[in-house]
Design a protein around this motif. Structure first.
Motif, short mmCIF file in Angstrom:
data_model
loop_
_atom_site.label_atom_id
_atom_site.label_comp_id
_atom_site.label_asym_id
_atom_site.label_seq_id
_atom_site.Cartn_x
_atom_site.Cartn_y
_atom_site.Cartn_z
N ALA A 10 -19.84 96.13 10.85
CA ALA A 10 -20.16 96.22 9.43
C ALA A 10 -18.91 95.81 8.66
N ILE A 11 -18.95 94.65 8.03
CA ILE A 11 -17.73 94.04 7.49
C ILE A 11 -17.75 94.01 5.97
N GLU A 12 -16.70 94.55 5.40
CA GLU A 12 -16.37 94.39 3.98
C GLU A 12 -14.95 93.82 3.93
N GLY A 13 -14.66 93.02 2.94
CA GLY A 13 -13.31 92.48 2.81
C GLY A 13 -13.00 91.45 3.87
N ASN A 69 -18.72 90.47 -0.50
CA ASN A 69 -17.30 90.22 -0.78
C ASN A 69 -16.50 89.86 0.47
N ALA A 70 -17.13 89.85 1.61
CA ALA A 70 -16.40 89.62 2.87
C ALA A 70 -15.89 88.18 2.95
N ARG A 71 -14.76 88.03 3.61
CA ARG A 71 -14.16 86.71 3.83
C ARG A 71 -13.78 86.58 5.30
N PHE A 72 -14.05 85.42 5.86
CA PHE A 72 -13.87 85.20 7.29
C PHE A 72 -12.97 83.99 7.54
#
Length: 272
Positions: free
Chosen positions: A115-118, A139-142
């Motif tokens: 579960a990814i935020e940021g 808002n997540a960045r990869f």
């Protein structure tokens, strides 16, 4: 109501919460944007090793903070002693917990949902990729930015990402080191779902609940056959699936599932 598992209290780099049917491991190094050091990896591995044998745990959710899921490997652990490169090579190959984490998560028999935020950068993205399902807030960045530091991915990214999105796009992302948005990552099929910012954990819990209500042995077997089958010839994959499917005839959960269907009730799966 989530409660903290007493036997897992006292960890330094992670916290653990338990729901009915699954657990949630939170990487908790905010001062380092949740970068991984050997201690972090050791604690995650310890938890995964424990829950492998806990029938009540049928899935794992891995998460970070609102600002960062995980930003890769803690660079303070990149230091190699003078004339110690071959020793470090052996350490990395056999003993380094961070390297073991990427390898062993692939062999974990229960579903792992990230579960990814940021930010999910470098080893953070690679860690999510060796799991099973990725859910991200808007808002997540990869990215895999190692090239900008004179390095390259070392947690399996050249293999997992290329298999997932194809070689040309994987090469572009690694060779440029550019970051992509959650919307782009979903378009590239890196993600299963994009939610509103701050809602990734909520969606991951929804998925974990749905998984936990089903028979855990077929979940384990399908995970194994899918993960192994992508590198097999199609005929070999069919053979592996057929063998695994046949073995389920001997489980009590199969009998329970069929009985519940006939009796028009919810099944009580026990992992037997």
């Amino acid at each position: 109501m989530i409660t903290t598992e007493k036997r897992f209290m006292g960890y330094q780099d992670v916290t653990l919460n338990r729901e009915k049917g699954w657990i949630e491991i939170t990487i908790n190094r905010p001062e380092k944007l949740n970068s991984l050091r050997d201690k972090t990896a050791e604690e995650i591995l310890d938890i995964l090793n424990e829950v492998e044998h806990d029938r009540d745990v049928r899935a794992v959710i891995l998460l970070g903070s609102e600002k960062a899921f995980c930003t890769g490997i803690d660079t303070s652990e990149f230091t190699v002693a003078e004339n110690g490169y071959f020793d470090f090579y052996r350490f990395r190959k056999r003993s380094r917990k961070v390297n073991r984490l990427f390898r062993e998560v692939q062999g974990f028999t229960k579903p792992l949902i990230s579960a990814i935020e940021g930010f999910a950068l470098g080893g953070g993205l690679e860690l999510a990729l060796v799991g099973d399902i990725i859910v991200a807030g808007a808002n997540a960045r990869f990215g895999l930015p190692e090239i900008k530091l004179g390095m390259m991915p070392g947690g399996g990214g050249t293999q997992t990402l290329a298999r997932l999105i194809g070689k040309p796009l994987a090469k572009e992302l690694m060779w440029t080191g550019r970051r992509i948005t959650a919307a782009e990552a979903e378009r590239y099929r890196i993600l299963n779902h994009v939610t509103e910012a701050g809602k990734a954990l909520e969606k991951a819990r929804e998925i974990a609940k749905s998984i936990s209500e089903n028979a855990p042995i077929p979940v384990m077997m399908t995970k194994s056959v899918i993960d192994r089958g992508v590198d097999m010839a199609l005929s070999d994959g069919f053979e592996a699936e057929g063998d695994a499917s046949f073995l389920l005839y001997f489980t009590k959960d199969r009998d329970e599932g069929l009985a519940a269907f006939r009796e028009k009730r919810s099944p009580d799966f026990r992992g037997e």
